[in-house]
Each structure stands twice: as structure tokens, then as C-alpha cells.
Design a protein around this motif. Sequence first.
Motif, PDB file in Angstrom:
ATOM      1  N   GLU A 517      39.762  41.037  41.573  1.00  0.00           N
ATOM      2  CA  GLU A 517      38.566  40.682  40.840  1.00  0.00           C
ATOM      3  C   GLU A 517      37.385  40.427  41.785  1.00  0.00           C
ATOM      4  OE1 GLU A 517      41.497  39.550  40.399  1.00  0.00           O
ATOM      5  OE2 GLU A 517      42.057  39.905  38.297  1.00  0.00           O
ATOM      6  N   THR A 521      33.860  42.541  41.991  1.00  0.00           N
ATOM      7  CA  THR A 521      32.528  41.904  41.939  1.00  0.00           C
ATOM      8  C   THR A 521      31.672  42.340  43.115  1.00  0.00           C
ATOM      9  OG1 THR A 521      33.486  39.981  40.812  1.00  0.00           O
ATOM     10  CG2 THR A 521      31.331  39.687  41.842  1.00  0.00           C
ATOM     11  N   SER A 527      32.624  42.769  35.084  1.00  0.00           N
ATOM     12  CA  SER A 527      33.769  42.092  34.471  1.00  0.00           C
ATOM     13  C   SER A 527      35.068  42.753  34.933  1.00  0.00           C
ATOM     14  CB  SER A 527      33.694  42.151  32.943  1.00  0.00           C
ATOM     15  OG  SER A 527      33.871  43.481  32.488  1.00  0.00           O
ATOM     16  N   LYS A 528      36.133  42.004  34.813  1.00  0.00           N
ATOM     17  CA  LYS A 528      37.453  42.508  35.188  1.00  0.00           C
ATOM     18  C   LYS A 528      37.835  43.710  34.325  1.00  0.00           C
ATOM     19  CE  LYS A 528      42.292  40.989  35.178  1.00  0.00           C
ATOM     20  NZ  LYS A 528      43.202  39.849  34.935  1.00  0.00           N
ATOM     21  N   GLN A 529      37.558  43.601  33.026  1.00  0.00           N
ATOM     22  CA  GLN A 529      37.954  44.664  32.108  1.00  0.00           C
ATOM     23  C   GLN A 529      37.206  45.967  32.394  1.00  0.00           C
ATOM     24  OE1 GLN A 529      40.450  44.510  29.835  1.00  0.00           O
ATOM     25  NE2 GLN A 529      40.066  46.701  29.633  1.00  0.00           N
TER      26      GLN A 529
END
Length: 564
Positions: A517, A521, A527-529
Amino acid sequence: MKNTLHLCCFLAASFLFSCSNATDSDQNLGKSSPELEKLLSQQQVYATNRQMDSVLILGLKIREIAEKEGDSLAIAKSLLPIKGEVDAANQRKLEIYLPGAIRYFKSHGRLYDQAKLQASYGAILATKGSYELALKELLSSYDILVKLDSLGPRFSVVLNIGNTFSGIGSHDKALVYYQKSKDLAIQLNDSLKMSSAFLDLGIEYKTSLPDSAIWYITKSAELIPLSYRSFLALKVDYNMAQALAVQGKNAEAIAIFNRILAESAKRNETEGMAMAHRGLSSVFASMKIYPKAKFHLEQSNKIFTEIGGQDFLILEGFPEAIKLFETFGDYKNAFTYMRDYKVKNDSLVSLRKQTTIHDLEIKYQTEKKELENKSLKDQVFLERIALAVLAAFLGALLYFYLVRVRLLNERNKAYFSLMRNYEESSAQFKRSRKLEADAEGQLLQKLYTYLEKEKSYVNPKLKVDEVALAIQSTQKEIAAALKKNKNQNFTACINQYRIEEVIRIFNDLNYDHYKLEAIATMAGFGSKQSFYTAFESVVGVKPAFYRQKVTDDLKAKNNAIVAN
């Protein structure tokens, strides 16, 4: 005195049990001699006509003949028709045969007959104060009847279990089983059973909730069928008198006890007389009329001793007797009662312990022999089953392991192929960025140059308007150029650069300890998704798998360099 309250109720419940299925099918148990078969048939006729004295007398004769002939079947069958109250002397005569008869029916698979005799045996044991053994028999009988779904017989066993728990002072458990018996009686719509259940609930509530006790006992009296009124009426009256005495209504209680005493004397029912005297003694003692209390207590103990009553019933009167003698200053009799109380109590406790141990030893030896007879075959059979199950289990484990290994290998091959395809297409995509010639191509060249130089794609909030302004173009022109030359939109283009950034970080072991994650970033994913979705869509494999493969290759390469 609480134990005495349920004494007759044990055998009353046994009576109800017998009435529910008085004639069991015996065709499958074999045949006795013609003489015994004739006597057994006659005994059943007596039972049908409720001539219980004749049933008991004829039963003694049947067992005497059967013992000489070695006929266990006839002995066991002679016990089945017995119903209703049985005095202490006949209880002792029956008790010695019941364990053997129970074992006989059990060995022949006659579960109902086994349960029926276990219920009777448990009731007799409870009246003797052998509560632990009584519970074992009664609970075993209950389990069998539940399996057979026999509601009527189950009622009497539940009632006796409640009485047994009451006998050992377990008030809450007793109430649980009394409530069960009440529910069963209502379900069966049997007034006699309902009367017995309500009576026992009244007895149990007598001390804790006198008002409830009187309500239940009154209800019990209303429900007694006419044909059984003489059978239960005195018991209801006795317990009503005790409940009234608890409420301080002594005059009413005394009147009822005197009526019970008179009716019992008229019928020559010695236990009823003893219980009436005991009740009168308690009431007069509470009123501090000690001479009358002493008289009735002595009469009660005298009658119980003469009729060979159960020791625990006799012992219950001793503390009151001791207290009364001390009140009168008759310390000689008080001392005598104290000494006899200690001897009898110690003897009773010792007897209960010995009986329990003896019964457990008999049960243990019997079960041990049965187990030994089966152990050789059963052991081999069970060992084979265990080995087969173990082999099947290990085989299943091996099979699933091999399947998993194969599937993992196939997945890895597919993933490696996808990774190679991505690397090739990525390299080709990078080369194509420098080969654009037309106007749209030149615009894209400016776009790519700006993105690679400024790395603006690492900004998760990057907008197409910002990029258009920076390269002196418009959002519409950028969108048209990407659509025509690369068949993608602005977001897909930016995500392409972000994924290349992620892969670049994957190839740097300095970031080996970073979480996925965090790397996403750093590359500009918001976002992670969105990161996982874009990565799998473009590369074809999960980020974690790709990273592990890259890391393993880098570490292997470094180890090879160090080794050389």
C-alpha cells in the motif's frame, strides 16, 4: 421432613407407569413351562382387575417355581404386572430380583421392559434413601423412553427423577423435572397424571412459596379421578395440612391430620397413621404445646419402627424428639435418642456407601465380562476401521497436496507468461512513444515527455486539465490523441506510468521492507483498491506475486555475485 412428603409419590408414579402399558408384548421372549405360563396369564388377569394383593402373592409363587427350573424369563415377566403402592416388606422381596430381570431384558433387546423395571427399581432405591443409585436407574430408563418416544411411561420416570432430586435437597432440579411431568401430563390430557404432577409441585413449593403450594395441592385434589380418589386423596390432604401449617393456619392443619389419622386407622394403613402423627407433632411443636407434640412424635417413631420403615424416615423424627425431651427436662430420654440417632445415622450412611460400592462393583464386573466377550472381535474390527480411515485420510491429504502443487505450478507458469508478455508490451509501448509523427503523435510526445520529466503522475489528485495547461493543449485534444493512437483514456495512461513506477520500486531492494500500500501511494495511486485493480488489469498478475518473483530473482542474482 421433606423426604417423607414424596415417599408415596414414588410408588404412585410407578403405578402410573404400569397403567400406561400394562400388557407388553412378550411373544419374542420365548416360552416357559406350561405351569408357569398358566400362572403368568392368571397374574396378568389379576393385574387387569387391579387385584394387586393377588398379583404379589402369585408373583412369589411364580418366582419360587422359576428359580427351581432356572427360568429367568418367568422371573422377569412376573415383575412386569406389579402396579401401585407396595409396602416395605414386599419392596424388599421384589428388590432382589429387579437387577437380574433388568439385565435379562437388556440382553434380549427388550428396551421398554428394561426401562419399566429400571423405573420401578429406581423408585424403590429412592424410598430407601439410595439416591445416587436411584438416579442412575431412573435416568437410564428416561433415556430409553425418550428414544422410544413413549410419552406415558416417560411421565412417571420424570416424576420419580424429580422426587429423587427433592430427596437430596436439589430444589431447582426437582422443580425442572416436576414442570416436565406437568407438561407431559397436560400433553397426554390425563387427569390422574396431572393430579400427581400438581401434587409434587405443591410439595416442593411448600416451604419456599406456601401460597403456590396450596394452589397446586388444591388443583391436584380437583383433578383426582373418582376411581382413584381413595388412592391419592389422603396424600393430597396430608400435604395440604402441611402447607396450611407453614402459613400458621394450625387449627385447619390439625383437623386435616386428625381426619387422616382416623381414616388410616379405619383402613389399617399404618404408614398413613405414622405420617399423620408426625404431622400433628410438628404442628403442636410449632404451637409450643409440647406434651401433645411429644406424644404424637413418639407414636410416629414407634409405628415406623414396628412396620420396618425406612431408616431415613425414622431418623427424621429423632431431632424433634430430642428437642422435645430437652424441653421437658427429660435428659435421660434425650440422651438415649441422641445416642440412637448417632448409631442409626452412622449405620445408614455406612450402609449407603457400602450399597453404592457394592452396586458399582457388580455393574463394573458385569460390564467388564460383556466387554471382554466382545473385545477381541471388536478390537480387531476397530483397528481395521482405524487403519482404513487413517489410510484414507493420508491418501486424501497426499492427493490434495499433489493437486495443490500441480495447480500452483500451473498458476505460476501462467503468471510468468503474463509477466513476460507485460514486459515485452511495456518495452514496445515505451519505444512507440518516440516514434509518433503526425499532429496527434507529436501531442502525445509532448505529453509523455512532460510526464516522464515532471513525474506528475505520482500525484494521486492529478487532473487532465493541469497536464493540458502544462503542455499548452486542451483536455479534448489529449483525449482524442490517446484514443486514436493508443486506444486508451487519460486515466489508463497515467496508471500505466504509475505501474511502471511500482515495478521500478519493486526492483530496488532498498524498498523490500515497504508494504504494498505504501509503494502504491508513492507511485500515485489514491487507494488500495484502485492500485490492485489497475495492476492486475495491466500486468495480468497480483502485485504481491510479481513483487515476490522480482525480489527472489534479485536476491538470487546478488547471492551469485557474492559467491563468485
